[in-house]
Design a protein around this motif. Structure first.
Motif, PDB file in Angstrom:
ATOM      1  N   GLU A 157       0.840  -1.195   0.000  1.00  0.00           N
ATOM      2  CA  GLU A 157       0.000   0.000   0.000  1.00  0.00           C
ATOM      3  C   GLU A 157       0.881   1.253   0.000  1.00  0.00           C
ATOM      4  N   PRO A 158       0.413   2.335  -0.572  1.00  0.00           N
ATOM      5  CA  PRO A 158       1.175   3.587  -0.484  1.00  0.00           C
ATOM      6  C   PRO A 158       1.426   3.956   0.980  1.00  0.00           C
ATOM      7  N   PHE A 159       2.642   4.364   1.280  1.00  0.00           N
ATOM      8  CA  PHE A 159       2.970   4.700   2.664  1.00  0.00           C
ATOM      9  C   PHE A 159       3.908   5.904   2.718  1.00  0.00           C
ATOM     10  N   GLY A 160       3.858   6.589   3.830  1.00  0.00           N
ATOM     11  CA  GLY A 160       4.785   7.683   4.074  1.00  0.00           C
ATOM     12  C   GLY A 160       5.889   7.229   5.019  1.00  0.00           C
ATOM     13  N   TRP A 161       6.911   8.044   5.123  1.00  0.00           N
ATOM     14  CA  TRP A 161       8.079   7.685   5.945  1.00  0.00           C
ATOM     15  C   TRP A 161       8.516   8.911   6.750  1.00  0.00           C
ATOM     16  N   GLN A 162       8.474   8.771   8.054  1.00  0.00           N
ATOM     17  CA  GLN A 162       8.910   9.863   8.924  1.00  0.00           C
ATOM     18  C   GLN A 162      10.187   9.387   9.617  1.00  0.00           C
ATOM     19  N   GLY A 163      11.322   9.716   8.981  1.00  0.00           N
ATOM     20  CA  GLY A 163      12.578   9.195   9.497  1.00  0.00           C
ATOM     21  C   GLY A 163      13.393  10.231  10.230  1.00  0.00           C
ATOM     22  N   ARG A 164      14.639   9.876  10.506  1.00  0.00           N
ATOM     23  CA  ARG A 164      15.574  10.858  11.080  1.00  0.00           C
ATOM     24  C   ARG A 164      16.232  11.652   9.960  1.00  0.00           C
ATOM     25  N   TYR A 165      16.533  10.970   8.862  1.00  0.00           N
ATOM     26  CA  TYR A 165      17.226  11.611   7.758  1.00  0.00           C
ATOM     27  C   TYR A 165      16.364  11.725   6.497  1.00  0.00           C
ATOM     28  N   TYR A 166      15.321  10.940   6.425  1.00  0.00           N
ATOM     29  CA  TYR A 166      14.509  10.909   5.207  1.00  0.00           C
ATOM     30  C   TYR A 166      13.040  11.087   5.560  1.00  0.00           C
ATOM     31  N   GLU A 167      12.367  11.865   4.736  1.00  0.00           N
ATOM     32  CA  GLU A 167      10.942  12.102   4.964  1.00  0.00           C
ATOM     33  C   GLU A 167      10.232  12.066   3.611  1.00  0.00           C
TER      34      GLU A 167
END
Lengths: 365, 173
Positions: A157-167
């Motif tokens: 499924e489409p998803f978002g990513w809330q990272g430390r270095y990548y968003e």
């Protein structure tokens, strides 16, 4: 034991190759084209000779390598390497866009029907200057990028990513890998931190720009850590990259290689610019085993390279004996056999001798 | 952040202790820690409007409120909700019809198997958004409070617009 033919696709032509980065004032497009074509031809030859893999790498700003984006040459290889696996050893993921890397690996895996090996590396220290990434962030970026790439391969499924270095707010890659859950992953494993991460996440380990004693020590650490996490690495979980030049006799191989080494590029990437390297070291890039990690990047003599298992040189019989030592001390299941210098006919002969006289003897090991 | 976002309360169900994402958001907007009954009482008030967030198992309460008071709830954020299969069947059947803009967050902890249960939630919610929070598990609001607060803040302020980057990324003028 498996074998791969590795070529960094060195540039053989005029260059003011005294430091890093290397300027392009005397650069020759014609020589660059010939150099890349020579490597492509050799990869096709390796495929026909029965090498298990062919492998490419990522290096920047130097005639040491003409493949700053290994995905591009791997794309070309999909059209000429019909049987062997195509190993990217690898993409320097901390300096790249991880979603783009996930997409590129998936494209290659789709075109080849699942013949891609996905090496993901921190790269050599100088690479951080290339795209202006803080070397102190290398390990954190690496770990996050790898996780994100795996998620991009597997999440349907489409998803978002809330990272430390990548968003990213939404990710849904097309195409997706043929291999499930994705291509086999390897990372470089010379430092203890890398061995621990690879063991924790059941990732294969590759050793390059090192020697057998150091690699054996790191592999032992990796296996011990894997045991802590309840698994045992298979031989194929360890790749050892080693230079090779085979001749019909020891004398021929040594003479060919010595002549080429005297004429060829000596650029050692990171250590070609010691001031830069010192500044990178000061960021903490090397981790807790800093002395060994710096030492292994230092240039060494021909004799040292043979004795330490950095270079396989001689007749097929001699090289088989040299591989025996690597097998005994390291237990690597894959040898990443490196074309060190483009010598024309002697290089083609070396690739052929290796395919015909050496690989059949080590395949059952 | 728009004026109504600064004044409209964020009702927070479950968790939300000191130092967590809710505490960070409370510096910029009214955050009310509430029980399901308390939030329901608020929503029955005249012209009541709010944003709603729920931690873990409190997702079921928040969904029931969002379905009943869709016109009064501006956004819904679910942090590490339980698996869809644990929901009441009647509630699960209505998720596709949920009109409230919904954001579902899951931790991307390395031990988690990719694909579930975030995938299930994304499929179950007709208009929902799924975001993985790296370096966190179910306790993401305290494990990565800044990252979680930043995401919720943006979603509350811009709803569907949060998909489109609005930051000015120029290094120098």
């Amino acid at each position: 034991m498996k074998a791969s033919l590795f070529s960094a696709a060195r540039y053989h032509g005029p260059a003011e190759d005294v430091s890093w980065p290397v300027g392009g004032t005397v650069y020759s497009a014609e020589h660059a084209q010939q150099s890349l074509q020579a490597s492509l031809d050799q990869f096709a030859m390796a495929d026909q000779l029965g090498y298990d893999w062919v492998s490419v790498a990522e290096h920047h700003y130097s005639p040491f390598s003409l493949t700053p984006n290994p995905m591009v040459i791997a794309g070309a290889l999909t059209q000429i390497v019909k049987r062997a696996k195509i190993a990217l050893l690898g993409a320097s993921i901390p300096i790249l866009n991880p979603v783009r890397v996930a997409e590129e690996f998936a494209m290659l895996d789709t075109i080849t029907g699942g013949r891609v090996i996905a090496g993901m590396l921190r790269g050599t220290p100088n690479e951080y200057v290339t795209y202006n990434i803080n070397p102190a962030e290398s390990r954190g970026r690496f770990e996050e990028a790898m996780r994100l790439i795996q998620m991009a391969w597997t999440e349907t499924e489409p998803f978002g990513w809330q990272g430390r270095y990548y968003e990213y707010r939404t990710i849904s890659i097309w195409p997706r890998p043929v291999q499930k859950p994705g291509p086999k992953i390897y990372m470089s494993g010379s430092s203890p931190e890398s061995g621990e991460f690879a063991a924790k996440h059941r990732i294969g380990l590759g050793f390059a720009v090192t020697n057998v004693p150091l690699a054996a020590k790191a592999a032992k650490h990796y296996r011990e850590q894997a045991a802590r996490y309840g698994w045992t690495p298979e031989p194929d979980d360890i790749i050892y990259r080693v230079g090779i030049h085979a001749g019909r006799t020891d004398e021929e191989a040594i003479e060919d290689f010595t002549r080429a080494a005297a004429l060829g590029s000596t650029n050692s990437l990171t250590m070609a610019n010691r001031a830069l390297e010192s500044n990178i070291a000061a960021t903490g890039y090397y981790g807790r085993d800093v002395d060994n990690q710096r030492k292994r990047l230092m240039p060494s003599t021909l004799r040292e390279r043979i004795d330490e298992g950095r270079l396989l040189l001689g007749s097929p019989d001699s090289i088989v004996k040299q591989i025996e030592v690597i097998q005994r001390d390291l237990g690597a299941g894959v040898l990443d056999l490196t074309v060190m210098h483009q010598m024309g006919a002697p290089t083609l002969r070396s690739i052929e001798l290796t395919g015909e006289k050496i690989l059949p003897r080590i395949r059952g090991w | 952040m728009s004026a109504d976002t600064k004044t409209m309360p964020l009702m927070w169900l479950g968790g939300g202790g000191d130092g967590g994402a809710a505490a960070l958001l409370a510096r910029e907007m009214p955050v009310q820690h509430a029980s399901a009954a308390g939030a329901a009482a608020f929503l029955r008030g005249a012209d009541a409007r709010c944003h709603l967030a729920a931690m873990g198992p409190r997702a079921a309460d928040a969904l029931a409120l969002a379905l009943e008071h869709a016109a009064n709830i501006e956004t819904l954020t679910l942090l590490a909700p339980p698996e869809i299969s644990s929901l009441d069947a009647g509630l699960a059947a209505k998720l596709k019809a949920l009109e409230v803009p919904t954001l579902v967050l899951f931790g991307a902890a390395m031990s988690a198997h990719p694909g579930t249960p975030g995938t299930q939630w994304r499929r179950a919610l007709g208009k929902g958004h799924l975001v993985y929070v790296y370096g966190a598990g179910d306790a993401m609001d305290t494990e990565r409070p800044e990252a979680v607060a930043s995401l919720i803040r943006d979603f509350i302020a811009r709803r569907e617009g949060f998909l489109v980057r609005a930051a000015d990324d120029r290094l120098h003028p």
